[in-house]
Design a protein around this motif. Sequence first.
Motif, PDB file in Angstrom:
ATOM      1  N   TYR A 161      54.601-106.727  54.222  1.00 45.85           N
ATOM      2  CA  TYR A 161      54.469-105.876  55.400  1.00 45.85           C
ATOM      3  C   TYR A 161      53.000-105.762  55.820  1.00 45.85           C
ATOM      4  O   TYR A 161      52.662-105.878  56.998  1.00 45.85           O
ATOM      5  CB  TYR A 161      55.044-104.480  55.102  1.00 45.85           C
ATOM      6  CG  TYR A 161      54.848-103.501  56.224  1.00 45.85           C
ATOM      7  CD1 TYR A 161      55.602-103.603  57.391  1.00 45.85           C
ATOM      8  CD2 TYR A 161      53.898-102.487  56.143  1.00 45.85           C
ATOM      9  CE1 TYR A 161      55.419-102.711  58.434  1.00 45.85           C
ATOM     10  CE2 TYR A 161      53.701-101.597  57.177  1.00 45.85           C
ATOM     11  CZ  TYR A 161      54.467-101.707  58.320  1.00 45.85           C
ATOM     12  OH  TYR A 161      54.272-100.829  59.347  1.00 45.85           O
ATOM     13  N   LYS A 213      51.770-109.030  57.334  1.00 42.49           N
ATOM     14  CA  LYS A 213      52.308-109.192  58.691  1.00 42.49           C
ATOM     15  C   LYS A 213      51.504-108.361  59.678  1.00 42.49           C
ATOM     16  O   LYS A 213      51.163-108.817  60.768  1.00 42.49           O
ATOM     17  CB  LYS A 213      53.775-108.791  58.732  1.00 42.49           C
ATOM     18  CG  LYS A 213      54.398-108.923  60.108  1.00 42.49           C
ATOM     19  CD  LYS A 213      55.820-108.387  60.116  1.00 42.49           C
ATOM     20  CE  LYS A 213      56.371-108.402  61.515  1.00 42.49           C
ATOM     21  NZ  LYS A 213      56.098-107.194  62.236  1.00 42.49           N
ATOM     22  N   GLN A 214      51.163-107.126  59.290  1.00 42.57           N
ATOM     23  CA  GLN A 214      50.385-106.253  60.171  1.00 42.57           C
ATOM     24  C   GLN A 214      48.996-106.853  60.429  1.00 42.57           C
ATOM     25  O   GLN A 214      48.499-106.822  61.550  1.00 42.57           O
ATOM     26  CB  GLN A 214      50.236-104.853  59.546  1.00 42.57           C
ATOM     27  CG  GLN A 214      51.513-104.078  59.487  1.00 42.57           C
ATOM     28  CD  GLN A 214      52.031-103.755  60.879  1.00 42.57           C
ATOM     29  OE1 GLN A 214      51.283-103.493  61.789  1.00 42.57           O
ATOM     30  NE2 GLN A 214      53.358-103.821  61.021  1.00 42.57           N
ATOM     31  N   SER A 251      49.367-110.413  62.426  1.00 38.50           N
ATOM     32  CA  SER A 251      50.020-110.377  63.729  1.00 38.50           C
ATOM     33  C   SER A 251      48.980-110.179  64.833  1.00 38.50           C
ATOM     34  O   SER A 251      49.081-110.769  65.906  1.00 38.50           O
ATOM     35  CB  SER A 251      51.080-109.284  63.781  1.00 38.50           C
ATOM     36  OG  SER A 251      50.475-108.009  63.659  1.00 38.50           O
ATOM     37  N   SER A 252      47.939-109.395  64.566  1.00 37.98           N
ATOM     38  CA  SER A 252      46.880-109.226  65.574  1.00 37.98           C
ATOM     39  C   SER A 252      46.073-110.512  65.721  1.00 37.98           C
ATOM     40  O   SER A 252      45.690-110.887  66.826  1.00 37.98           O
ATOM     41  CB  SER A 252      45.971-108.059  65.187  1.00 37.98           C
ATOM     42  OG  SER A 252      45.350-108.325  63.938  1.00 37.98           O
ATOM     43  N   ILE A 272      47.165-113.584  65.162  1.00 41.75           N
ATOM     44  CA  ILE A 272      48.010-114.586  65.820  1.00 41.75           C
ATOM     45  C   ILE A 272      48.087-114.298  67.321  1.00 41.75           C
ATOM     46  O   ILE A 272      47.991-115.214  68.143  1.00 41.75           O
ATOM     47  CB  ILE A 272      49.411-114.616  65.178  1.00 41.75           C
ATOM     48  CG1 ILE A 272      49.316-115.188  63.765  1.00 41.75           C
ATOM     49  CG2 ILE A 272      50.377-115.437  66.008  1.00 41.75           C
ATOM     50  CD1 ILE A 272      50.590-115.095  62.968  1.00 41.75           C
ATOM     51  N   SER A 273      48.215-113.032  67.664  1.00 44.02           N
ATOM     52  CA  SER A 273      48.283-112.712  69.092  1.00 44.02           C
ATOM     53  C   SER A 273      46.957-113.016  69.784  1.00 44.02           C
ATOM     54  O   SER A 273      46.933-113.481  70.918  1.00 44.02           O
ATOM     55  CB  SER A 273      48.678-111.243  69.291  1.00 44.02           C
ATOM     56  OG  SER A 273      47.683-110.406  68.743  1.00 44.02           O
TER      57      SER A 273
END
Length: 188
Positions: A46, A49-50, A53-54, A56-57
């Motif tokens: 988790y 991922k947090q 995810s930033s 990757i974006s």
Amino acid sequence: MEMGDQEVPPAKPELELDFTGFLQETVGAALSSYGWFVLFSCILLYLLKQKFSSNISSLLTTAQTTTAADPDEVVRRQEAVAAARLKMQLELDAQAERYKEKQRQVEEEKRRQKIESWESMKEGKSYKVASHVSQPQEPSASTSASSSAPKPKPDRRTLRNSGYNPLTGDGGGTCAWRPGRRGPSAGG
């Protein structure tokens, strides 16, 4: 009421009972043995991922802005890359030319020394002595390398003139020639 008059709920099939029992046994045993590892792995996934995810974006938005870049900017970058490549190629060519010139000078010096040694050999002089004298002394890059280099052996002529005789043992070495014993051989 009799015992036989009560309604018995419909029984589950035996296959279903075996599967649920098996599932409870294996999952229960796995969780009791590895429950903390599973919990920490879920928390770690988790958090990763947090975090990513930033990233990757942001990478996706950067890729979209790169594709939507101005064509003039792309042309300028390509020209800059071509200019840098040309500059590096010119530097490489200059280095190669300097190296070739240095090699020509070395070959010319060797040729000149060969001619000098041939001329001195025609005159009856030792061609080796002439070639050693005519060689210029180049300063070494490091003094430690020159101190560890072996010293050249003296020429035979200079040793003869100095009165050195290796058979007499005057050179300070521990090995000396000694004549054999006189008398009959000690045979049987």
